[in-house]
Design an enzyme around this catalytic site. Structure first.
Site, PDB file in Angstrom:
ATOM      1  N   TYR A  35       0.834  -1.214   0.000  1.00 53.71           N
ATOM      2  CA  TYR A  35       0.000   0.000   0.000  1.00 53.71           C
ATOM      3  C   TYR A  35       0.861   1.254   0.000  1.00 53.71           C
ATOM      4  CZ  TYR A  35       0.897   1.095   4.951  1.00 53.71           C
ATOM      5  OH  TYR A  35       1.487   1.447   6.131  1.00 53.71           O
ATOM      6  N   LYS A  65       6.545  -1.994   2.173  1.00 53.97           N
ATOM      7  CA  LYS A  65       5.334  -1.348   2.716  1.00 53.97           C
ATOM      8  C   LYS A  65       4.158  -2.307   2.553  1.00 53.97           C
ATOM      9  CE  LYS A  65       3.205   3.239   3.001  1.00 53.97           C
ATOM     10  NZ  LYS A  65       3.338   3.418   4.431  1.00 53.97           N
ATOM     11  N   GLU A  81      12.706   2.813  13.883  1.00 50.88           N
ATOM     12  CA  GLU A  81      11.762   3.862  13.464  1.00 50.88           C
ATOM     13  C   GLU A  81      10.659   3.910  14.500  1.00 50.88           C
ATOM     14  OE1 GLU A  81       9.836   2.969   9.698  1.00 50.88           O
ATOM     15  OE2 GLU A  81       9.788   0.835  10.128  1.00 50.88           O
ATOM     16  N   LEU A 124      11.113   1.360   7.145  1.00 45.70           N
ATOM     17  CA  LEU A 124      10.516   1.744   5.867  1.00 45.70           C
ATOM     18  C   LEU A 124      11.280   2.939   5.286  1.00 45.70           C
ATOM     19  CD1 LEU A 124       7.897   1.048   4.164  1.00 45.70           C
ATOM     20  CD2 LEU A 124       7.072   3.239   5.008  1.00 45.70           C
TER      21      LEU A 124
HETATM   22  N1  PDD Z   1       2.865   5.319   7.454  1.00 44.07           N
HETATM   23  N2  PDD Z   1       7.561   3.965   8.825  1.00 44.07           N
HETATM   24  C1  PDD Z   1       6.412   3.261   8.857  1.00 44.07           C
HETATM   25  C2  PDD Z   1       6.392   1.947   9.549  1.00 44.07           C
HETATM   26  C3  PDD Z   1       5.250   3.784   8.259  1.00 44.07           C
HETATM   27  O1  PDD Z   1       4.105   3.092   8.274  1.00 44.07           O
HETATM   28  C4  PDD Z   1       5.309   5.066   7.638  1.00 44.07           C
HETATM   29  C5  PDD Z   1       4.111   5.677   6.969  1.00 44.07           C
HETATM   30  C6  PDD Z   1       6.534   5.764   7.629  1.00 44.07           C
HETATM   31  C7  PDD Z   1       6.681   7.099   6.959  1.00 44.07           C
HETATM   32  O2  PDD Z   1       6.633   6.969   5.565  1.00 44.07           O
HETATM   33  P1  PDD Z   1       6.138   8.153   4.620  1.00 44.07           P
HETATM   34  O3  PDD Z   1       6.984   9.319   4.944  1.00 44.07           O
HETATM   35  O4  PDD Z   1       6.380   7.627   3.251  1.00 44.07           O
HETATM   36  O5  PDD Z   1       4.698   8.400   4.912  1.00 44.07           O
HETATM   37  C8  PDD Z   1       7.636   5.170   8.230  1.00 44.07           C
HETATM   38  C9  PDD Z   1       1.720   5.610   6.647  1.00 44.07           C
HETATM   39  C10 PDD Z   1       1.461   7.046   6.449  1.00 44.07           C
HETATM   40  C11 PDD Z   1       0.518   4.809   7.124  1.00 44.07           C
HETATM   41  O6  PDD Z   1       0.698   3.634   7.359  1.00 44.07           O
HETATM   42  O7  PDD Z   1      -0.591   5.344   7.206  1.00 44.07           O
END
Ligand code: PDD
Length: 285
Positions: free
Chosen positions: A32, A149, A182, A206
């Site tokens: 996703y 992801k 993270e 991620l």
């Molecule tokens: N989450 N690390 C994890 C585990 C995440 O699920 C996310 C993002 C990030 C940050 O990634 P980005 O900058 O590309 O949004 C880091 C999304 C927003 C979610 O699951 O809703």
């Protein structure tokens, strides 16, 4: 009305239905993305699609959608849903089989689902308006492929909930060697002596698009030094500032970890400078 997309059709979200034999439902077998969009302008669209394609490759789902097919879909969802502050959710699963069997079935069609949801207005670089994040900390109990992801988010969900149950907004995660990975839904950073430091990309985290944009914006500006290197738990606990980033939050200033203030317990000056630069540069990607 919230208009979604499912397998080629735009329809009201509540009418979107999938088979219970969809492997996304049975196994979390999918990839996703969440792309933020403000007043019709997406942030990091290209990098988001690139990451989704590498996730699909990594788990062996082939889908012949071009970047412009994804752009059309996102733009349609933005237009049909009022072009405000939106998160565009994109979701591809391996598809629905006729039975439950762990191995990849042959000749099934991937399920493509997408919808738009309202997000908060873009954060502004203002210490008095910015949210102060409080976080828990925990050993990272997820799997060894956190660079993908995946829609199989139970490990992340349990860590996020852990923070919620302790009255916090997020949970910072540390590996078995007490190194920062993270947070459950965000990337994580410390600031020490004016330097922004974040763990290097590997299988433990991620590759966040906000992270990618932020590091690029800071390096191009050249004033605030950036390091990608291992960050220990001690360094986190002794940092001047701690940040978390994600698409809908941009840069979140963490002021408390497990009830203990970070630095002086206030939002820091490096956060302010970085959020200013991010707000100004984020549409260039
Ligand atoms: N989450 N690390 C994890 C585990 C995440 O699920 C996310 C993002 C990030 C940050 O990634 P980005 O900058 O590309 O949004 C880091 C999304 C927003 C979610 O699951 O809703």
């Amino acid at each position: 009305m919230n208009i979604a997309f499912l397998n080629g059709t735009y329809l009201p979200l509540e009418e979107a239905k999938i088979s219970p034999l969809d492997r996304g439902f049975l196994f979390g077998d999918g990839i996703y993305e969440v792309v933020p969009s403000y007043a019709g302008k997406m942030v990091g669209f290209g990098p988001h699609i690139e990451r989704m394609n590498s996730g699909l490759d990594a788990i062996g789902i082939s889908l012949d959608w071009s970047e412009s097919d994804w752009a059309d879909l996102c733009n349609q969802l933005i237009e049909k849903n009022g072009a405000g502050n939106l998160g565009i959710y994109l979701h591809v699963t391996r598809g629905a089989d006729s039975k439950r069997f762990h191995g990849f079935p042959e000749n099934i069609t991937p399920t493509v689902f997408a919808f738009a949801f309202e997000i908060a207005p873009a954060p502004v670089a203002d210490k008095t308006l910015a949210k102060k994040f409080k976080v828990s900390s925990s050993k990272d109990l997820r799997w060894d492929r956190c660079q993908i992801k995946s829609t199989a988010l139970l490990g992340n969900v349990l860590h996020f909930q852990q923070g919620q149950e302790q009255g916090n907004d997020e949970t910072l995660l540390f590996n078995a060697d007490n190194q920062l990975t993270e947070a459950s839904s965000c990337n994580a950073y410390i600031v020490k002596d004016g330097v922004v430091i974040t763990p290097p990309l590997d299988n433990q985290l991620l590759p966040g698009i906000t992270r990618q944009l932020l590091l690029d914006i800071l390096r191009r500006d050249g004033v605030i030094p950036v390091e990608e290197r291992i960050v220990t738990r001690d360094e986190v606990l002794n940092a001047d500032e701690v940040w978390i980033t994600s698409s809908s939050k941009e840069i979140g200033a963490v002021v408390e970890i497990d009830g203990v203030p970070v630095g002086n317990g206030e939002i820091g000056d490096i956060w302010l400078a970085a959020q200013k630069l991010y707000s100004a540069g984020k549409y260039n990607y």
